[in-house]
Motif scaffolding. Sequence first.
Motif, PDB file in Angstrom:
ATOM      1  N   LEU A 102      28.496   0.922 -44.923  1.00  0.00           N
ATOM      2  CA  LEU A 102      29.460   2.021 -44.944  1.00  0.00           C
ATOM      3  C   LEU A 102      29.898   2.401 -43.712  1.00  0.00           C
ATOM      4  CD1 LEU A 102      29.445   5.071 -47.310  1.00  0.00           C
ATOM      5  CD2 LEU A 102      29.675   5.655 -44.956  1.00  0.00           C
ATOM      6  N   ARG A 103      31.157   2.713 -43.178  1.00  0.00           N
ATOM      7  CA  ARG A 103      31.738   2.767 -42.083  1.00  0.00           C
ATOM      8  C   ARG A 103      31.841   4.345 -41.946  1.00  0.00           C
ATOM      9  NH1 ARG A 103      32.287   0.215 -37.247  1.00  0.00           N
ATOM     10  NH2 ARG A 103      34.032   0.861 -36.132  1.00  0.00           N
ATOM     11  N   ILE A 104      31.101   4.817 -40.787  1.00  0.00           N
ATOM     12  CA  ILE A 104      31.279   6.444 -40.577  1.00  0.00           C
ATOM     13  C   ILE A 104      31.902   6.577 -39.381  1.00  0.00           C
ATOM     14  CG2 ILE A 104      29.999   8.544 -40.121  1.00  0.00           C
ATOM     15  CD1 ILE A 104      27.676   7.633 -41.692  1.00  0.00           C
ATOM     16  N   VAL A 143      34.858  13.873 -40.640  1.00  0.00           N
ATOM     17  CA  VAL A 143      34.333  12.696 -40.601  1.00  0.00           C
ATOM     18  C   VAL A 143      34.889  11.833 -41.768  1.00  0.00           C
ATOM     19  CG1 VAL A 143      31.987  11.916 -41.075  1.00  0.00           C
ATOM     20  CG2 VAL A 143      32.258  13.925 -39.514  1.00  0.00           C
ATOM     21  N   THR A 144      35.160  10.532 -41.720  1.00  0.00           N
ATOM     22  CA  THR A 144      35.639   9.992 -42.620  1.00  0.00           C
ATOM     23  C   THR A 144      34.514   8.637 -42.989  1.00  0.00           C
ATOM     24  OG1 THR A 144      37.773  10.066 -41.821  1.00  0.00           O
ATOM     25  CG2 THR A 144      37.566   8.138 -43.339  1.00  0.00           C
ATOM     26  N   LEU A 145      34.398   8.364 -44.178  1.00  0.00           N
ATOM     27  CA  LEU A 145      33.424   7.488 -44.817  1.00  0.00           C
ATOM     28  C   LEU A 145      34.373   6.320 -45.495  1.00  0.00           C
ATOM     29  CD1 LEU A 145      30.668   9.636 -46.535  1.00  0.00           C
ATOM     30  CD2 LEU A 145      30.745   8.993 -44.110  1.00  0.00           C
ATOM     31  N   THR A 146      34.100   5.350 -45.240  1.00  0.00           N
ATOM     32  CA  THR A 146      34.885   4.175 -45.794  1.00  0.00           C
ATOM     33  C   THR A 146      34.006   2.814 -46.164  1.00  0.00           C
ATOM     34  OG1 THR A 146      36.739   4.600 -44.274  1.00  0.00           O
ATOM     35  CG2 THR A 146      36.683   2.521 -45.536  1.00  0.00           C
ATOM     36  N   ALA A 147      34.206   2.186 -47.223  1.00  0.00           N
ATOM     37  CA  ALA A 147      33.557   0.888 -47.682  1.00  0.00           C
ATOM     38  C   ALA A 147      34.584   0.083 -48.488  1.00  0.00           C
ATOM     39  CB  ALA A 147      32.298   1.373 -48.671  1.00  0.00           C
ATOM     40  N   THR A 148      34.346  -1.277 -48.360  1.00  0.00           N
ATOM     41  CA  THR A 148      35.310  -2.101 -49.222  1.00  0.00           C
ATOM     42  C   THR A 148      34.394  -3.493 -49.494  1.00  0.00           C
ATOM     43  OG1 THR A 148      37.299  -3.566 -48.929  1.00  0.00           O
ATOM     44  CG2 THR A 148      36.044  -3.203 -47.049  1.00  0.00           C
ATOM     45  N   ASP A 149      34.748  -3.835 -50.526  1.00  0.00           N
ATOM     46  CA  ASP A 149      34.324  -5.258 -50.734  1.00  0.00           C
ATOM     47  C   ASP A 149      35.301  -6.258 -51.004  1.00  0.00           C
ATOM     48  OD1 ASP A 149      35.937  -4.324 -53.192  1.00  0.00           O
ATOM     49  OD2 ASP A 149      34.200  -4.484 -54.698  1.00  0.00           O
ATOM     50  N   ARG A 150      36.479  -5.952 -50.531  1.00  0.00           N
ATOM     51  CA  ARG A 150      37.724  -6.695 -50.451  1.00  0.00           C
ATOM     52  C   ARG A 150      38.533  -6.793 -51.706  1.00  0.00           C
ATOM     53  NH1 ARG A 150      36.433 -12.881 -48.761  1.00  0.00           N
ATOM     54  NH2 ARG A 150      34.890 -12.671 -50.452  1.00  0.00           N
ATOM     55  N   TYR A 151      37.977  -6.175 -52.886  1.00  0.00           N
ATOM     56  CA  TYR A 151      38.917  -5.965 -53.855  1.00  0.00           C
ATOM     57  C   TYR A 151      39.143  -4.574 -54.131  1.00  0.00           C
ATOM     58  CZ  TYR A 151      37.385 -10.831 -54.849  1.00  0.00           C
ATOM     59  OH  TYR A 151      37.147 -12.077 -54.652  1.00  0.00           O
ATOM     60  N   ARG A 152      38.139  -3.781 -53.576  1.00  0.00           N
ATOM     61  CA  ARG A 152      38.248  -2.255 -53.554  1.00  0.00           C
ATOM     62  C   ARG A 152      38.122  -1.734 -52.050  1.00  0.00           C
ATOM     63  NH1 ARG A 152      33.856  -0.247 -56.763  1.00  0.00           N
ATOM     64  NH2 ARG A 152      32.903  -2.237 -56.345  1.00  0.00           N
ATOM     65  N   LEU A 153      38.704  -0.573 -51.908  1.00  0.00           N
ATOM     66  CA  LEU A 153      38.624   0.235 -50.626  1.00  0.00           C
ATOM     67  C   LEU A 153      38.411   1.591 -50.917  1.00  0.00           C
ATOM     68  CD1 LEU A 153      40.065  -0.398 -47.178  1.00  0.00           C
ATOM     69  CD2 LEU A 153      39.778   1.952 -48.141  1.00  0.00           C
ATOM     70  N   THR A 213      37.522   5.298 -49.636  1.00  0.00           N
ATOM     71  CA  THR A 213      37.354   6.432 -48.405  1.00  0.00           C
ATOM     72  C   THR A 213      37.515   7.543 -48.579  1.00  0.00           C
ATOM     73  OG1 THR A 213      38.241   6.714 -46.276  1.00  0.00           O
ATOM     74  CG2 THR A 213      39.865   6.247 -47.887  1.00  0.00           C
ATOM     75  N   ARG A 214      36.844   8.354 -48.060  1.00  0.00           N
ATOM     76  CA  ARG A 214      36.592  10.070 -48.280  1.00  0.00           C
ATOM     77  C   ARG A 214      36.600  10.670 -46.829  1.00  0.00           C
ATOM     78  NH1 ARG A 214      32.859  13.944 -52.074  1.00  0.00           N
ATOM     79  NH2 ARG A 214      33.941  15.633 -51.437  1.00  0.00           N
ATOM     80  N   ASP A 249      39.055  14.495 -52.240  1.00  0.00           N
ATOM     81  CA  ASP A 249      39.890  13.659 -51.314  1.00  0.00           C
ATOM     82  C   ASP A 249      39.472  12.312 -51.240  1.00  0.00           C
ATOM     83  OD1 ASP A 249      37.693  14.097 -49.854  1.00  0.00           O
ATOM     84  OD2 ASP A 249      38.646  14.677 -48.113  1.00  0.00           O
ATOM     85  N   LEU A 250      38.565  11.888 -52.377  1.00  0.00           N
ATOM     86  CA  LEU A 250      38.201  10.516 -52.358  1.00  0.00           C
ATOM     87  C   LEU A 250      39.412   9.604 -52.937  1.00  0.00           C
ATOM     88  CD1 LEU A 250      35.811   8.322 -52.676  1.00  0.00           C
ATOM     89  CD2 LEU A 250      35.694   9.059 -54.966  1.00  0.00           C
ATOM     90  N   THR A 251      39.604   8.565 -52.137  1.00  0.00           N
ATOM     91  CA  THR A 251      40.617   7.843 -52.330  1.00  0.00           C
ATOM     92  C   THR A 251      40.270   6.329 -52.530  1.00  0.00           C
ATOM     93  OG1 THR A 251      42.365   9.175 -51.050  1.00  0.00           O
ATOM     94  CG2 THR A 251      42.938   6.763 -51.685  1.00  0.00           C
ATOM     95  N   THR A 252      40.600   5.651 -53.537  1.00  0.00           N
ATOM     96  CA  THR A 252      40.175   4.261 -53.828  1.00  0.00           C
ATOM     97  C   THR A 252      41.463   3.487 -53.774  1.00  0.00           C
ATOM     98  OG1 THR A 252      38.083   4.863 -54.881  1.00  0.00           O
ATOM     99  CG2 THR A 252      38.755   2.619 -55.044  1.00  0.00           C
ATOM    100  N   LEU A 253      41.559   2.082 -53.171  1.00  0.00           N
ATOM    101  CA  LEU A 253      42.553   1.304 -53.413  1.00  0.00           C
ATOM    102  C   LEU A 253      41.870   0.083 -54.110  1.00  0.00           C
ATOM    103  CD1 LEU A 253      44.167   0.918 -50.042  1.00  0.00           C
ATOM    104  CD2 LEU A 253      44.880   2.124 -51.680  1.00  0.00           C
ATOM    105  N   ALA A 254      42.591  -0.368 -55.204  1.00  0.00           N
ATOM    106  CA  ALA A 254      41.942  -1.516 -55.956  1.00  0.00           C
ATOM    107  C   ALA A 254      43.016  -2.415 -56.278  1.00  0.00           C
ATOM    108  CB  ALA A 254      41.972  -0.827 -57.572  1.00  0.00           C
ATOM    109  N   MET A 255      42.626  -3.675 -55.937  1.00  0.00           N
ATOM    110  CA  MET A 255      43.530  -4.842 -55.738  1.00  0.00           C
ATOM    111  C   MET A 255      43.846  -5.420 -57.137  1.00  0.00           C
ATOM    112  SD  MET A 255      44.651  -5.214 -52.619  1.00  0.00           S
ATOM    113  CE  MET A 255      45.269  -6.746 -52.801  1.00  0.00           C
ATOM    114  N   PRO A 256      45.045  -5.644 -57.428  1.00  0.00           N
ATOM    115  CA  PRO A 256      45.300  -6.301 -58.966  1.00  0.00           C
ATOM    116  C   PRO A 256      45.176  -7.891 -58.690  1.00  0.00           C
ATOM    117  CG  PRO A 256      47.566  -5.806 -57.644  1.00  0.00           C
ATOM    118  CD  PRO A 256      46.324  -5.314 -56.743  1.00  0.00           C
ATOM    119  N   VAL A 257      45.324  -8.431 -59.820  1.00  0.00           N
ATOM    120  CA  VAL A 257      45.355  -9.954 -59.939  1.00  0.00           C
ATOM    121  C   VAL A 257      46.569 -10.261 -60.462  1.00  0.00           C
ATOM    122  CG1 VAL A 257      43.004 -10.139 -60.589  1.00  0.00           C
ATOM    123  CG2 VAL A 257      44.628  -9.696 -62.356  1.00  0.00           C
TER     124      VAL A 257
END
Length: 356
Positions: free
Chosen positions: A149-151, A158-168, A170-171, A342-350
């Motif tokens: 988890l990126r701080i 203070v921003t927290l971010t994580a990604t598994d390449r299919y989702r990102l 951040t809050r 302010d939790l934001t999630t990016l989801a990658m489509p197929v």
Amino acid sequence: MPNDELMPIGAFARRSGLTSSALRFYADSGLLPPAEVDPVSGYRYYNADQVARATVLRRLRELAMPLATVEAVLGSGADEASRLLDEHVAKIVGDAAAVQQKAAVIKSVLGNVPGLPITAVKGPVLADAVEQVLTATAHEPGIPALAGLRIEACHESVTLTATDRYRLSTRTLVPTEPPRQTWAGTVNGDELRAAVADIRRSPLVRLEAVPHGIWFRVAGREDRHCRLLPEEFPDHRLMLASLGEVTTRATVAKDLLLRALEEHPDERLGLCAADHEVNVVSADDEQPGIPLPATATGRALRIWFELTTLYPAVSTAIGPDVMLDLRGPDQPVTIRSADRGDLTTLAMPVKSGHSA
């Protein structure tokens, strides 16, 4: 005297990979008794059929398995033996992680290097944010940073971010006091996950950076230390900055959308946003969709997802309604609360609802 099919202990040791002393020990413990013992000389002889058992015994001991567990494995069927092996390996991995954590704590205090105060955050708020963002982590071979988890602390946030390449995910949090300086690090996600309970029970948590780690200073209980991952975190800022213009926006009840995803029969599904509904559809045109009342603006759009990508992104959204910002069938979708948080999630489509 033994017959010609039996092997003296030295020959059997060479066949099995066990030393003669180890064979004597396992014979005395009952795990691998010799096939025959000369009553006069006391020499031990083994049968060729015992080589397989001796080899498995040696391999189990190489895994540092206790004798009692070795005996249980050797006396069990394949399924039970496999379960016992899994339990033993899980214990070894857990013990190793605990040793790594303790070593990191020791390193953090060696040389009396003072910690670098970063900022202070309300414990319950930080714990909730960590749990929400950590859902986007993954253990990916060769990319250890994806499990972190990126701080980032800068200016007044203070921003927290994580990604598994299919989702990102951040809050951004507003700390109780402005960060004293800019700081960024990728924290070991597993260790941070284990620290959440203590963080949540502390009214105020002070973040303090040390070489190779970060301390979460909590009042009235033991401070928690988490290691930093040295690997480079994916350039999430570039991804956020390169997002295209939103062409379709839909707001839908979170519970209704989650229920539709749970009831959907396939692992891949489509979202159709148009007019006053969001329709959860299947690649099979003969299967009826699941229409959900929604507020939708912009052009009609159909976009496809893997269920394992979309469901966690929706489930961690804050509030009763989620807002979906769509940019096109091949562009990331932004998922966030429609009215708070302010939790934001990016989801990658197929690419499509059909097999890739």
